[in-house]
Scaffold this motif. Sequence first.
Motif, PDB file in Angstrom:
ATOM      1  N   PRO A   1       0.836  -1.219   0.088  1.00 28.42           N
ATOM      2  CA  PRO A   1       0.115   0.025   0.061  1.00 28.42           C
ATOM      3  C   PRO A   1       0.878   1.132   0.005  1.00 28.42           C
ATOM      4  O   PRO A   1       1.970   1.188   0.477  1.00 28.42           O
ATOM      5  CB  PRO A   1      -0.876  -0.229   1.287  1.00 28.42           C
ATOM      6  N   PRO A   2       0.296   2.379  -0.469  1.00 29.32           N
ATOM      7  CA  PRO A   2       1.105   3.686  -0.508  1.00 29.32           C
ATOM      8  C   PRO A   2       1.447   4.110   0.964  1.00 29.32           C
ATOM      9  O   PRO A   2       0.793   3.565   1.877  1.00 29.32           O
ATOM     10  CB  PRO A   2       0.252   4.623  -1.226  1.00 29.32           C
ATOM     11  N   HIS A   3       2.568   4.586   0.996  1.00 27.92           N
ATOM     12  CA  HIS A   3       3.279   5.080   2.280  1.00 27.92           C
ATOM     13  C   HIS A   3       3.475   3.865   3.583  1.00 27.92           C
ATOM     14  O   HIS A   3       3.284   4.307   4.587  1.00 27.92           O
ATOM     15  CB  HIS A   3       2.094   6.186   3.165  1.00 27.92           C
ATOM     16  N   THR A   4       3.729   2.920   3.123  1.00 25.52           N
ATOM     17  CA  THR A   4       4.125   1.983   3.937  1.00 25.52           C
ATOM     18  C   THR A   4       5.541   2.164   4.442  1.00 25.52           C
ATOM     19  O   THR A   4       6.289   2.613   3.853  1.00 25.52           O
ATOM     20  CB  THR A   4       4.469   0.323   3.210  1.00 25.52           C
ATOM     21  N   GLU A   5       5.742   2.027   5.884  1.00 29.25           N
ATOM     22  CA  GLU A   5       6.761   2.181   6.554  1.00 29.25           C
ATOM     23  C   GLU A   5       7.358   0.865   7.067  1.00 29.25           C
ATOM     24  O   GLU A   5       6.767   0.058   7.176  1.00 29.25           O
ATOM     25  CB  GLU A   5       6.754   3.028   7.687  1.00 29.25           C
ATOM     26  N   LEU A   6       8.770   1.035   7.368  1.00 29.74           N
ATOM     27  CA  LEU A   6       9.448  -0.148   8.008  1.00 29.74           C
ATOM     28  C   LEU A   6       9.908   0.266   9.397  1.00 29.74           C
ATOM     29  O   LEU A   6      10.927   1.445   9.680  1.00 29.74           O
ATOM     30  CB  LEU A   6      10.609  -0.599   7.192  1.00 29.74           C
ATOM     31  N   ILE A   7       9.334  -0.525  10.481  1.00 29.23           N
ATOM     32  CA  ILE A   7       9.793   0.059  11.914  1.00 29.23           C
ATOM     33  C   ILE A   7      10.347  -1.352  12.263  1.00 29.23           C
ATOM     34  O   ILE A   7       9.533  -2.415  12.462  1.00 29.23           O
ATOM     35  CB  ILE A   7       8.612   0.545  12.765  1.00 29.23           C
ATOM     36  N   ASP A   8      11.651  -1.413  12.782  1.00 31.12           N
ATOM     37  CA  ASP A   8      12.190  -2.635  13.403  1.00 31.12           C
ATOM     38  C   ASP A   8      11.933  -3.992  12.511  1.00 31.12           C
ATOM     39  O   ASP A   8      11.657  -4.901  13.061  1.00 31.12           O
ATOM     40  CB  ASP A   8      11.885  -2.674  14.946  1.00 31.12           C
ATOM     41  N   GLY A   9      12.182  -3.538  11.257  1.00 33.37           N
ATOM     42  CA  GLY A   9      12.060  -4.820  10.265  1.00 33.37           C
ATOM     43  C   GLY A   9      10.503  -5.375  10.028  1.00 33.37           C
ATOM     44  O   GLY A   9      10.319  -6.173   9.316  1.00 33.37           O
ATOM     45  N   SER A  10       9.531  -4.580  10.887  1.00 32.80           N
ATOM     46  CA  SER A  10       8.407  -4.783  10.375  1.00 32.80           C
ATOM     47  C   SER A  10       7.530  -3.866   9.577  1.00 32.80           C
ATOM     48  O   SER A  10       7.654  -2.645   9.723  1.00 32.80           O
ATOM     49  CB  SER A  10       7.333  -5.129  11.793  1.00 32.80           C
ATOM     50  N   LEU A  11       6.680  -4.130   8.546  1.00 35.51           N
ATOM     51  CA  LEU A  11       5.937  -3.260   7.790  1.00 35.51           C
ATOM     52  C   LEU A  11       4.710  -2.715   8.406  1.00 35.51           C
ATOM     53  O   LEU A  11       4.119  -3.267   9.176  1.00 35.51           O
ATOM     54  CB  LEU A  11       5.437  -4.072   6.566  1.00 35.51           C
ATOM     55  N   VAL A  12       4.614  -1.352   8.191  1.00 34.30           N
ATOM     56  CA  VAL A  12       3.717  -0.612   9.190  1.00 34.30           C
ATOM     57  C   VAL A  12       2.898   0.075   8.027  1.00 34.30           C
ATOM     58  O   VAL A  12       3.346   0.803   6.973  1.00 34.30           O
ATOM     59  CB  VAL A  12       4.151   0.348  10.100  1.00 34.30           C
ATOM     60  N   PHE A  13       1.369  -0.410   7.894  1.00 34.76           N
ATOM     61  CA  PHE A  13       0.697   0.089   6.949  1.00 34.76           C
ATOM     62  C   PHE A  13      -0.280   1.535   7.510  1.00 34.76           C
ATOM     63  O   PHE A  13      -0.862   1.237   8.654  1.00 34.76           O
ATOM     64  CB  PHE A  13      -0.399  -0.817   6.222  1.00 34.76           C
ATOM     65  N   VAL A  14      -0.423   2.521   6.705  1.00 30.13           N
ATOM     66  CA  VAL A  14      -1.147   3.762   7.198  1.00 30.13           C
ATOM     67  C   VAL A  14      -2.796   3.625   7.013  1.00 30.13           C
ATOM     68  O   VAL A  14      -3.111   3.148   5.853  1.00 30.13           O
ATOM     69  CB  VAL A  14      -0.484   4.774   6.390  1.00 30.13           C
ATOM     70  N   SER A  15      -3.179   3.900   7.836  1.00 34.35           N
ATOM     71  CA  SER A  15      -4.727   3.928   7.962  1.00 34.35           C
ATOM     72  C   SER A  15      -5.125   5.121   7.063  1.00 34.35           C
ATOM     73  O   SER A  15      -4.346   6.259   6.852  1.00 34.35           O
ATOM     74  CB  SER A  15      -5.220   4.081   9.339  1.00 34.35           C
ATOM     75  N   PRO A  16      -6.478   5.138   6.769  1.00 32.62           N
ATOM     76  CA  PRO A  16      -6.934   6.275   5.780  1.00 32.62           C
ATOM     77  C   PRO A  16      -6.978   7.570   6.625  1.00 32.62           C
ATOM     78  O   PRO A  16      -7.176   7.547   7.975  1.00 32.62           O
ATOM     79  CB  PRO A  16      -8.335   5.927   5.412  1.00 32.62           C
ATOM     80  N   GLN A  17      -6.211   8.646   6.088  1.00 33.48           N
ATOM     81  CA  GLN A  17      -6.074  10.052   6.941  1.00 33.48           C
ATOM     82  C   GLN A  17      -7.600  10.794   7.055  1.00 33.48           C
ATOM     83  O   GLN A  17      -8.267  10.642   6.083  1.00 33.48           O
ATOM     84  CB  GLN A  17      -5.051  10.760   6.404  1.00 33.48           C
ATOM     85  N   THR A  18      -7.484  11.544   8.016  1.00 36.40           N
ATOM     86  CA  THR A  18      -8.402  12.349   8.199  1.00 36.40           C
ATOM     87  C   THR A  18      -8.361  13.722   7.554  1.00 36.40           C
ATOM     88  O   THR A  18      -7.244  14.040   7.290  1.00 36.40           O
ATOM     89  CB  THR A  18      -8.655  12.761   9.727  1.00 36.40           C
ATOM     90  N   ARG A  19      -9.405  14.321   7.466  1.00 36.25           N
ATOM     91  CA  ARG A  19      -9.270  15.883   7.071  1.00 36.25           C
ATOM     92  C   ARG A  19      -8.528  16.724   7.572  1.00 36.25           C
ATOM     93  O   ARG A  19      -7.540  17.373   7.104  1.00 36.25           O
ATOM     94  CB  ARG A  19     -10.748  16.579   6.943  1.00 36.25           C
ATOM     95  N   PHE A  20      -8.318  16.590   8.976  1.00 39.22           N
ATOM     96  CA  PHE A  20      -7.494  17.496   9.829  1.00 39.22           C
ATOM     97  C   PHE A  20      -5.774  17.055   9.386  1.00 39.22           C
ATOM     98  O   PHE A  20      -5.106  17.925   9.052  1.00 39.22           O
ATOM     99  CB  PHE A  20      -7.592  17.222  11.319  1.00 39.22           C
ATOM    100  N   HIS A  21      -5.543  15.722   9.353  1.00 40.63           N
ATOM    101  CA  HIS A  21      -4.176  15.253   8.827  1.00 40.63           C
ATOM    102  C   HIS A  21      -3.882  16.021   7.423  1.00 40.63           C
ATOM    103  O   HIS A  21      -2.852  16.486   7.614  1.00 40.63           O
ATOM    104  CB  HIS A  21      -4.448  13.876   9.142  1.00 40.63           C
ATOM    105  N   MET A  22      -4.620  15.714   6.696  1.00 39.79           N
ATOM    106  CA  MET A  22      -4.320  16.248   5.229  1.00 39.79           C
ATOM    107  C   MET A  22      -4.088  17.829   5.048  1.00 39.79           C
ATOM    108  O   MET A  22      -3.185  18.229   4.575  1.00 39.79           O
ATOM    109  CB  MET A  22      -5.211  15.651   4.238  1.00 39.79           C
TER     110      MET A  22
END
Length: 200
Positions: free
Chosen positions: A35-56
């Motif tokens: 998925p877009p904006h996947t991160e790697l933290i300590d060797g584990s993939l972290v997927f981002v949840s849909p973002q809020t209007r405030f966030h964007m």
Amino acid sequence: MSAAREYGLDEDYEWPRPPAEGWTADDLDRLPNLPPHTELIDGSLVFVSPQTRFHMRTLRLLENVLLDQAPAELDVIREMTVKLDRTNRPEPDVLVIRADADTGPRQTWFRPEDLVLAVEVVSADSVARDREVKPRKYAAAGIRHYWRVEEEKGLPVVYVYELDPASRSYIPNGVHRNRLKVPVPYDIDIDLTALNRRHP
């Protein structure tokens, strides 16, 4: 119902299976169908949840003003990963980078030494990462400035931190409501109440 169908995926979808030692920073550029904006933290993939209007809207405000006020030797970009080490490649929401860190149109990550500021806008699913995990990792990697942005009554509150190079940890340097005015990493003045107004 299978997990794949629950997420709107084909029954034959193959979920990424991590190697025994975990994923590496380079794997993010090789793994298919992440998925877009996947991160790697300590060797584990972290997927981002849909973002809020405030966030964007907060991202847009910060990116526009930081870029408008940045000196020529700096640039501002959103949502690109930083290769901290072999098993950590987080994606700050906003990055202020050295302009000469640009390696071309196919670039997918920056080095910690390329950043002068990492900004994280806290989401419901990222509270622990943005308050504890990421600042600790950014500081250990030597990123000089870190901002954590939280929502309060519909407006951003910015928690500003600066690196103590001796301890490689962040020192709190102010909490800003309504207006953020700081002299480092460069002269920055942001009207935080402008969040709910259209920004050019």
